[in-house]
Design an enzyme around this catalytic site. Sequence first.
Site, mmCIF file in Angstrom:
data_model
loop_
_atom_site.group_PDB
_atom_site.id
_atom_site.type_symbol
_atom_site.label_atom_id
_atom_site.label_comp_id
_atom_site.label_asym_id
_atom_site.label_seq_id
_atom_site.Cartn_x
_atom_site.Cartn_y
_atom_site.Cartn_z
ATOM 1 N N SER A 44 0.798 -1.228 0.000
ATOM 2 C CA SER A 44 0.000 0.000 0.000
ATOM 3 C C SER A 44 0.829 1.275 0.000
ATOM 4 O O SER A 44 0.317 2.347 -0.317
ATOM 5 C CB SER A 44 -0.977 0.027 1.182
ATOM 6 O OG SER A 44 -0.286 0.212 2.395
ATOM 7 N N LYS A 81 0.614 4.650 6.687
ATOM 8 C CA LYS A 81 -0.038 5.459 5.646
ATOM 9 C C LYS A 81 0.450 6.900 5.748
ATOM 10 O O LYS A 81 1.069 7.288 6.738
ATOM 11 C CB LYS A 81 -1.572 5.454 5.816
ATOM 12 C CG LYS A 81 -2.226 4.092 5.756
ATOM 13 C CD LYS A 81 -2.241 3.535 4.352
ATOM 14 C CE LYS A 81 -2.973 2.208 4.261
ATOM 15 N NZ LYS A 81 -2.176 1.048 4.619
#
Length: 125
Positions: A44, A81
């Site tokens: 990700s 993230k």
Amino acid sequence: MFLNPVAAGFPSPAEDHIEANLSLDELCIRHPAATYLLRAAGDSMQGAGIFDGDVLVVDRSIEPRAGMIVVATVCGDFTCKRLEAEDGQPVLRAENPRYQDMRFAPGEELEVFGVVVAAVRRLGI
């Protein structure tokens, strides 16, 4: 550590002069008592240069701000993230278009564990 950088394109003449010894601790860790190493899993964050198996250097003493890459706990699970804000609310954004942004409703638990200051990766072997 060599005085001159190594060319990543065309070869350059070798240098015989060494500037100083280099410690990865000195290079990556500014606040030892607040620094943790975590291994990344998944794809990700590949757009930010973080790949599956990389070791993340996470500093808990740095105040997280929008735009920083963080390790956060979401409902008790760790995730890495980019921290953003929209309309005053935190958003966790992946650096891979296959993943959706993580937005949080009132009452949902989000805790930033620390700021990612470096990623270490072994090549090839």
